[in-house]
Each structure stands twice: as structure tokens, then as C-alpha cells.
Design an enzyme around this catalytic site. Structure first.
Site, PDB file in Angstrom:
ATOM      1  N   HIS A  63       0.938  -1.300  -0.060  1.00  0.00           N
ATOM      2  CA  HIS A  63       0.001   0.021   0.004  1.00  0.00           C
ATOM      3  C   HIS A  63       0.823   1.223   0.075  1.00  0.00           C
ATOM      4  O   HIS A  63       1.946   1.180   0.750  1.00  0.00           O
ATOM      5  CB  HIS A  63      -0.987  -0.045   1.077  1.00  0.00           C
ATOM      6  CG  HIS A  63      -0.627  -0.013   2.400  1.00  0.00           C
ATOM      7  ND1 HIS A  63      -0.389   1.178   3.137  1.00  0.00           N
ATOM      8  CD2 HIS A  63      -0.045  -1.006   3.494  1.00  0.00           C
ATOM      9  CE1 HIS A  63       0.109   0.847   4.410  1.00  0.00           C
ATOM     10  NE2 HIS A  63       0.149  -0.525   4.633  1.00  0.00           N
ATOM     11  N   ASP A 168       5.947   1.860   6.768  1.00  0.00           N
ATOM     12  CA  ASP A 168       4.627   1.299   6.637  1.00  0.00           C
ATOM     13  C   ASP A 168       3.825   1.957   5.728  1.00  0.00           C
ATOM     14  O   ASP A 168       3.188   3.183   6.029  1.00  0.00           O
ATOM     15  CB  ASP A 168       3.929   1.074   7.808  1.00  0.00           C
ATOM     16  CG  ASP A 168       2.492   0.489   7.729  1.00  0.00           C
ATOM     17  OD1 ASP A 168       1.977  -0.008   6.906  1.00  0.00           O
ATOM     18  OD2 ASP A 168       1.954   0.592   9.022  1.00  0.00           O
ATOM     19  N   GLU A 198      -5.142   1.546   2.595  1.00  0.00           N
ATOM     20  CA  GLU A 198      -5.079   0.210   3.224  1.00  0.00           C
ATOM     21  C   GLU A 198      -5.333   0.607   5.029  1.00  0.00           C
ATOM     22  O   GLU A 198      -5.975  -0.300   5.568  1.00  0.00           O
ATOM     23  CB  GLU A 198      -3.534  -0.552   3.252  1.00  0.00           C
ATOM     24  CG  GLU A 198      -3.544  -1.645   3.850  1.00  0.00           C
ATOM     25  CD  GLU A 198      -3.012  -1.628   5.206  1.00  0.00           C
ATOM     26  OE1 GLU A 198      -3.035  -2.956   5.886  1.00  0.00           O
ATOM     27  OE2 GLU A 198      -2.717  -0.657   5.952  1.00  0.00           O
ATOM     28  N   GLU A 199      -4.731   1.790   5.294  1.00  0.00           N
ATOM     29  CA  GLU A 199      -4.797   2.204   6.664  1.00  0.00           C
ATOM     30  C   GLU A 199      -6.249   2.254   7.213  1.00  0.00           C
ATOM     31  O   GLU A 199      -6.473   2.489   8.426  1.00  0.00           O
ATOM     32  CB  GLU A 199      -3.823   3.134   6.992  1.00  0.00           C
ATOM     33  CG  GLU A 199      -2.301   3.034   6.817  1.00  0.00           C
ATOM     34  CD  GLU A 199      -1.734   1.990   7.703  1.00  0.00           C
ATOM     35  OE1 GLU A 199      -2.329   1.425   8.624  1.00  0.00           O
ATOM     36  OE2 GLU A 199      -0.400   1.690   7.486  1.00  0.00           O
ATOM     37  N   ASP A 221       3.993  -6.137   3.669  1.00  0.00           N
ATOM     38  CA  ASP A 221       3.599  -5.133   4.403  1.00  0.00           C
ATOM     39  C   ASP A 221       4.402  -5.516   5.718  1.00  0.00           C
ATOM     40  O   ASP A 221       5.297  -6.285   5.864  1.00  0.00           O
ATOM     41  CB  ASP A 221       2.246  -5.228   4.937  1.00  0.00           C
ATOM     42  CG  ASP A 221       1.638  -3.941   5.271  1.00  0.00           C
ATOM     43  OD1 ASP A 221       2.415  -2.940   5.729  1.00  0.00           O
ATOM     44  OD2 ASP A 221       0.442  -3.638   5.080  1.00  0.00           O
TER      45      ASP A 221
HETATM   46 CO    CO Z   1       0.034   0.300   9.013  1.00  0.00          CO
HETATM   47 ZN    ZN Z   2       0.747  -1.342   6.337  1.00  0.00          ZN
END
Ligand code: CO
Ligand code: ZN
Length: 336
Positions: A63, A168, A198-199, A221
Site C-alpha cells: 500500500h 509502513d 489500506e490504513e 507489508d
Molecule cells: Co499500517
Molecule cells: Zn501497512
């Protein structure tokens, strides 16, 4: 590769506002792609190879978005109240700086009087915090309700380890771009999906998995390591190689996928470890539940201090994630 990582992590791109990240990646992967498209949710979908009767259509997702904050209110003195975009840890907020999409920067602090609590036992909460934009009134405040920001912290190369905000999951997007470059050819049809949102609930991966319609897939990830003072309960350690996911709260990985990944790591003779976590999910969960269901897993990059402005990865782990990704994407897939 470090140069690309630095560029990716230092660019602002919270969930729903990934366009600057997407532009960097698109330029990076364009020369190596057979086809590129951007879907309605902003996913950058990059194909390499073609589908035949005997190969597999593989989706690999990392992501582009990062956690951030969004303005909910500006008071008459120009102080900004905010809500979380994704899983913000309040303990890491006070004293942090945030950079808005319009380039303006602010400092997060907490209401006077709650500092005692902050340095004491109680956990601070976001509703007691505000962002100081250096404004003296609402009139000269450069942001208003709905404006979005991410943490602002430069990339640092510590030698063996790299530290930054937004590892991330920009580290995965860098791994995927590098894998695409290193992969001279593939027997499969591979879709590298640089996903959005994604978050805030695996949203980009959900729609892109539907349109790609893979036969097998995995996310790349970060996963938290607790290999720090008084840490426990998590076996994954920084520097011990890519972590092959077995379970998280979004996904129970098909054991055939775990063994596919393990065999590839053994074949390449790269260190690897297995990951079981009780909270958190990845795009792998969305791939798994698309259409009639897809065997899906995740290669996790061991990371210290996940969801803080200083996320730390091991550069050897990163390079081994690239190798493992190239192997899985380019070689015949045998699930047994
Ligand atoms: Co995250
Ligand atoms: Zn992530």
C-alpha cells in the site's frame, strides 16, 4: 535502492491522498511494465507477463498510503483540532510535526495541564491535542476542516538499519519496484498493485483484487517486532529475514501458500521466519476474500515501532524481501 526508499518515505501521502506517491512509482516502474493502469480508487496496477493455460495469475499488493491526521476544527486563535486517519498512536503525537498536502507544517501539542498526565500514567488522547500551525488567528491559519496531513520526519540511514515515518508501507512499494526491475522475465502473469487506503480498511486492495481476479496473491507489508527492551510474545526479529505470515486478524494463510513461500526462501538460501500476530491485517486479507476466494498470504518486513514517526527496518531484510518476491513472481507456482 536507498535513494528510492528515501524519496518514497519523505513524500506526504495519507490514505486517500496517495497521488504524489503514485507519480514517483509510476515513473519508476514504467520502463519495466507490460501494462499500467490506474483504477477508480487510485490503485496503480502494473502487469508483467501474460496468462496461459499452465501458469498462474498472481497479485502482489503493497500500500502507498500512510497513517495521518485530518482537521476537524480550527478555533478563533488558529489552533487546529484533528482526528486520526488510520491507527495513530497518541503516545507518539506530542512534539511531533505534521505536514499537510498543501505543504504547511504544524506541531502537535496537548492542552496545558494534561502534560502531567502525559508524563504520568494516563495515556494521552487525541481529543486533548491540537496542532499549532504558527497562526495567531483562524484568519491566518493555513488549513481548514477536512485538510489532511501526515507525520513529518526525515529518512535516516543508520547503516544496517533505516528509520523513517511511513516505512509502513512505502518500504513494500520500494521492494515491489525493485523486484519488477530485477525480474528479467516471468512464466506467470503478475500484477504488482500499489494500493490505496489500506490504513482505513484495505479499500484499494479490495477493489483491485476484484478487477485483477488473481488465482493466488500476497501482500507485502510491515509487521511489528517486539525484540526491544522488555519485549516479548512475538517471535519476529529485526534482521532475521522476511517474515512469512501464518495468521493475522484479517487472514489465516492457506498452508499451501506458507509452504510455497518457505520453499522459495529455502531454495534461495535466505534467512526467513514465521509470523503470527493477534491484531492488525494487510491487503492479503482483501485478496483472500475477493470473488469466490483466493489463496493469499503475506511477506512481512520486520519493523520496529510500527505506526510511529520513526519506523525502523533492517536493510538486509529488505534486500531479501526483494529476492523472495522475484522468485515467487517469476517461477512456476506449485501449491501442494
Ligand atoms: Co499500517
Ligand atoms: Zn501497512
Amino acid at each position: 535502492m536507498k535513494e528510492l526508499i528515501k524519496k518514497l518515505v519523505e513524500t506526504t501521502g495519507p490514505s486517500g491522498f496517495e497521488h504524489n506517491i503514485r507519480e514517483i512509482l509510476r515513473k519508476e516502474v514504467e520502463p519495466y511494465a507490460d501494462e499500467i493502469r490506474i483504477d477508480n480508487l487510485g490503485n496503480l496496477i502494473v502487469r508483467k507477463g501474460v496468462k496461459t493455460d499452465s501458469n498462474k495469475r498472481i497479485m502482489i499488493s503493497g500500500h502507498m498510503d500512510e497513517i495521518g491526521v485530518m482537521v476537524t476544527h480550527v478555533d478563533e486563535n488558529g489552533f487546529v483540532r484533528f482526528a486520526a486517519v488510520g491507527g495513530i498512536n497518541p503516545l507518539t503525537c506530542v512534539g511531533s510535526r505534521v505536514r499537510f498536502m498543501n505543504g504547511s507544517v504544524g506541531v502537535i501539542s496537548i492542552e496545558f495541564g494534561t502534560f502531567g498526565e502525559f508524563f504520568g500514567i494516563q495515556k494521552p488522547t487525541l481529543d486533548k491535542m491540537y496542532i499549532d500551525m504558527g497562526a495567531s488567528s483562524i484568519k491566518d491559519c493555513p488549513v481548514k476542516v477536512g485538510y489532511v496531513a501526515a507525520f513529518d520526519r526525515p529518512f535516516e540511514d543508520l547503516g544496517k538499519r533505516l528509520v523513517s515515518k511511513a516505512m509502513d508501507d512505502r518500504i513494500a512499494t520500494a521492494i515491489m519496484a525493485q523486484a519488477l526491475k530485477d525480474m528479467k522475465s516471468t512464466v506467470n502473469e503478475v500484477y504488482f498493485v500499489f494500493s490505496t487506503q489500506e490504513e482505513v480498511g484495505l479499500r484499494g486492495a479490495t477493489t483491485s483484487a476484484y478487477s485483477v481476479d488473481p488465482e493466488i496473491g500476497f501482500a507485502i507489508d510491515v509487521t511489528p517486532t517486539i525484540d526491544t527492551p522488555k519485549g516479548a510474545f512475538n517471535d519476529v526479529k529485526l534482521g532475521n529475514g522476511p517474515a512469512i505470515k501464518v495468521k493475522d486478524s484479517s487472514l489465516v494463510v492457506d498452508p499451501r501458500v506458507v509452504s510455497w513461500m518457505e520453499k522459495a526462501a529455502v531454495k534461495l538460501d535466505i534467512p526467513h521466519q514465521f509470523e503470527v500476530i493477534t491484531a492488525g491485517g494487510t491487503d492479503g486479507g482483501a485478496i483472500n476474500l475477493t470473488r469466490g476466494g483466493v489463496p493469499a498470504g503475506c511477506i512481512s518486513v520486520p519493523t520496529r515501532y510500527v505506526h510511529t514517526p520513526s519506523e525502523m527496518v533492517d536493510y538486509e531484510d529488505v534486500l531479501n524481501c526483494v529476492k523472495l518476491t522475484v522468485e515467487l513472481a517469476s517461477q512456476p507456482v506449485n501449491l501442494d
